[in-house]
Scaffold this active site. Structure first.
Site, mmCIF file in Angstrom:
data_model
loop_
_atom_site.group_PDB
_atom_site.id
_atom_site.type_symbol
_atom_site.label_atom_id
_atom_site.label_comp_id
_atom_site.label_asym_id
_atom_site.label_seq_id
_atom_site.Cartn_x
_atom_site.Cartn_y
_atom_site.Cartn_z
ATOM 1 N N ASP A 1 -10.818 3.205 3.931
ATOM 2 C CA ASP A 1 -11.106 1.764 3.810
ATOM 3 C C ASP A 1 -12.614 1.537 3.661
ATOM 4 O OD1 ASP A 1 -9.121 -0.124 3.619
ATOM 5 O OD2 ASP A 1 -8.725 -0.225 5.776
ATOM 6 N N LYS B 1 0.837 -1.203 0.000
ATOM 7 C CA LYS B 1 0.000 0.000 0.000
ATOM 8 C C LYS B 1 0.875 1.257 0.000
ATOM 9 C CE LYS B 1 -3.802 -2.425 2.190
ATOM 10 N NZ LYS B 1 -4.494 -2.823 3.420
ATOM 11 N N GLN C 1 -4.356 -1.416 9.643
ATOM 12 C CA GLN C 1 -4.313 -2.756 9.048
ATOM 13 C C GLN C 1 -4.920 -3.787 10.004
ATOM 14 O OE1 GLN C 1 -3.195 -3.496 5.830
ATOM 15 N NE2 GLN C 1 -4.068 -5.489 6.275
#
Ligand code: NAP
Length: 287
Positions: free
Chosen positions: A120, A53, A97
């Site tokens: 997200d 990412k 994460q």
């Protein structure tokens, strides 16, 4: 019939070029887009994901802040750090994460992220916005699947879409996005008694289960579009999806490969969400 491939790498390249152009335009106006990525603990798969990412951000001209915290980090300390990032004008997206260590409540963590920075798309406010058809960040994986359908000219309107899996991050938002696009949607899961009876009727199948060979050739309607979200390992340790690719590609009209399908699109849509967050913040600052 041999299915045509939906190439997630090529589509990602196009979309990331657009992100890079938008990032450069924002930076030229003094608003460099920034993504904060928080990793707690040393889960090896998570390390790879965050590295990918961060690399993708850098390649597209986005500023990325990678923070690695020990597995012993307290929940309170993590929440406090998120509050700081919520208030930081250089950060437009915040990604924590998952999975988190067991002593940290992931729901609490996600709900602490400002919805304006929830790139997200996991916050309840983002899920609610999707549910009622309001603007908001869409979870990256299903958002990427929708882009893949668009890229092959597949309009879900009037089609029967079957989503296998009902997780909050893939299956449910996938079904909502397809519904919003006017597909007739069926959601299947582990308690669905005869999966094949549903998938055989589907014009579009999205498999998001996490088990190999959940979808085999005799379960697919000829010409159907098959999107494989699954990420598994075969007996040789090679990455594979939920779909029996070799068999299904002889029946389907279109199919996504694993690797090179949904995976790269997920990261791409994270960049798209981040650039959108930065553009909104810049518009707010200007107004
Ligand atoms: P998850 O939370 O474990 O959900 C899996 C879903 O599959 C559940 O809803 C489960 O049903 C259902 N299921 C399990 N066995 C089934 C069966 N035999 N038939 C029908 N449904 C079944 O997983 P997830 O987070 O949604 O992820 C799914 C897969 O996608 C995983 O392989 C994951 O690694 C992958 N993934 C890939 C990307 C990417 O970028 N490519 C991103 C995210 C996830 P119940 O609800 O009844 O238990």
């Amino acid at each position: 019939m041999t299915a045509q491939l939906i190439d997630g790498i090529a589509l990602s390249r196009q979309l990331r070029a657009d992100v890079a152009a938008r990032a450069a335009a924002l930076a030229a106006r003094g608003h460099k887009p920034g993504l904060a990525v928080l990793l707690v603990g040393d889960d090896p798969a998570s390390q790879v994901y965050v590295r990918n990412k961060v690399r993708a951000c850098e390649e597209s001209g986005l500023h990325s802040l990678l923070e690695r915290h020990p597995a012993t980090l307290t929940e309170a300390a993590l929440l406090a750090r998120i509050e700081q990032l919520n208030a930081d004008p250089a950060i437009h997206g915040i990604l924590v994460q998952l999975p988190l260590p067991a002593h940290i409540d992931a729901h609490k963590v996600i709900e602490t992220i400002s919805p304006a920075k929830d790139v997200d798309g996991f916050h309840v406010a983002s899920a609610g916005a999707l549910m009622v058809g309001q603007p908001g960040f869409r979870p990256c994986t299903p958002y990427g699947c929708m882009k893949m359908l668009e890229s092959i000219g597949c309009d879900p309107r009037g089609k029967h879409a079957v989503v296998i899996g009902r997780s909050n991050i893939v299956g449910k938002p996938m079904a909502m996005l397809l519904l919003q696009a006017s597909a007739t949607v069926t959601i299947c899961h582990s308690a669905t008694p005869d999966l094949a009876a549903f998938t055989r009727q589907a014009d579009i199948v999205v498999a998001a289960v996490g088990k190999r060979n959940v979808l085999t050739a005799e379960m697919v309607k000829p010409g159907a579009v098959v999107i494989d979200v699954g990420m598994n390992r075969d007996d040789a340790g090679k990455l594979c999806g939920d779909v029996d690719f070799t068999g299904v590609r002889e029946v389907a009209g279109w199919i996504t490969p694993v690797p090179g399908g949904v995976g790269p699109m997920t990261i791409t849509m994270l960049l798209v969400n981040t650039i959108e967050a930065a553009e909104r913040a810049a518009a707010g600052a200007a107004g």
